[in-house]
Design an enzyme around this catalytic site. Structure first.
Site: not given
Ligand SMILES: Nc1nc2c(ncn2[C@@H]2O[C@H](COP(=O)(O)OP(=O)(O)OP(=O)(O)O)[C@@H](O)[C@H]2O)c(=O)[nH]1
Length: 311
Positions: A181, A223
């Protein structure tokens, strides 16, 4: 057209008193058959094997062509042998559990005596079936991501190795899609973690709604999702990947007055000849990285070759 003829529809309850009423004479032969069946069915916890063994061993007492079993709550069904016009079906219930439905079938009617014999033999199936269902449920719980219901990393690892072996043994195509995502951190930061969770759940539903039943979806990381596409060439993977991307792009996640249109980046990889799992998976990961680097909301092939660009 084959017309289905129901010989009987019965509720089979594990109550000894009601059971005895319909039992045929307790001959030594029948006692021996039940004893043998009881031992055989205790040799496995695999539900498919339990039902196949049951079908095989009841042939000596009541010959038939097929057996169909279904458990709705576990979304499990299995056909053993062939389905033929005459049916005899039972709902399997114990005081504590609903163990599903079983339908026996064959080319001619089941007699009253045969149905009584079947009921007697069914009593040997009840506990092995209950144990197999519980085992299957425990395995599923251990293999699924509790938030989205998609397979977890352990399930992904198992499925990837199994699918790769099958593809190499039978010379079949195999592809994977790695889906991430876009800007998910920002979604969490803006709308809150609970809304982020809803987005994750809706992503899995979206992926499942545009893929085939035989395709498998897994949550790989926070994600990030992986879809295994068995018997699928690179061209097919591109079509499915693009269908997922477009569907999600148009999807509106709507909860508690908050509305969001999210996008995904996708990396696709198709198994090469004799390619190890690490390289196959690694190429999809690299492709996803390329999709992110070149602007997100796009599908990129394993060779970093953009398949479809969104302007
Ligand atoms: N709500 C929710 N957030 C999650 C979960 N697991 C991981 N995350 C969040 O997913 C986010 C991933 O962020 P990044 O890896 O920086 O990726 P991104 O913001 O999608 O950026 P790009 O992939 O480069 O587009 C982080 O803020 C994690 O805290 C979950 O189970 N629930």
């Amino acid at each position: 057209m084959v017309t289905s003829v129901h010989t009987s529809t019965n509720a089979f309850e594990m109550k000894e008193s009601s059971l005895r009423a319909r039992l045929p004479l307790n001959t030594d032969e029948q006692n021996e058959a039940r004893l043998k069946l009881t031992h055989v069915l205790q040799t496995t916890l695999n539900i498919e094997q339990v039902l196949e063994l049951f079908f095989k061993h009841i042939q000596n007492s009541v010959p038939m062509s097929g057996l169909y079993y279904e458990h709705q709550a576990q979304q499990f069904s299995l056909q053993v042998g062939r389905d033929t016009p005459h049916h005899c079906d039972y709902r399997l219930i114990t005081p504590d559990d609903d163990l599903g439905n079983i339908i026996f079938s064959r080319g001619k009617r089941f007699s009253e005596h045969e149905m009584a014999t079947l009921e007697s033999l069914l009593s040997t199936l009840i506990y092995p079936l209950r144990n197999a269902l519980q085992y299957r449920q425990a395995l599923q719980t251990a293999m699924n991501d509790p938030l989205t219901g998609a397979g977890n990393r352990i399930a992904l690892d198992n499925a990837l190795h199994r699918e790769l072996q099958m593809a190499q043994r039978y010379d079949q195509a195999l592809s994977i899609l790695m889906i991430d995502i876009d800007h998910f951190k920002q979604i969490n930061d803006t709308y809150g973690h609970a809304f982020g969770d809803t987005v994750l759940k809706e992503m899995v539903q979206a992926i499942d709604s545009v893929t085939r039943n035989t395709d498998m979806t897994f949550r790989y990381g926070g994600e990030e999702f992986v879809v295994i596409l068995s018997k699928t060439e690179a061209k097919g993977a591109a079509v499915i990947g693009e269908r997922i991307r477009q569907y999600i792009e148009q999807l509106i996640v709507d909860e508690d007055g908050k509305k969001l249109q999210a996008t995904v980046s996708i990396g696709a990889s198709t198994l090469g000849p004799q390619e190890p799992v690490k390289s196959f998976f690694g190429r999809a990961d690299e492709a996803l990285y390329c999709a992110k680097r070149s602007g997100r909301n796009r599908l990129v092939s394993a060779k970093c070759e953009e398949l479809v660009t969104t302007s």
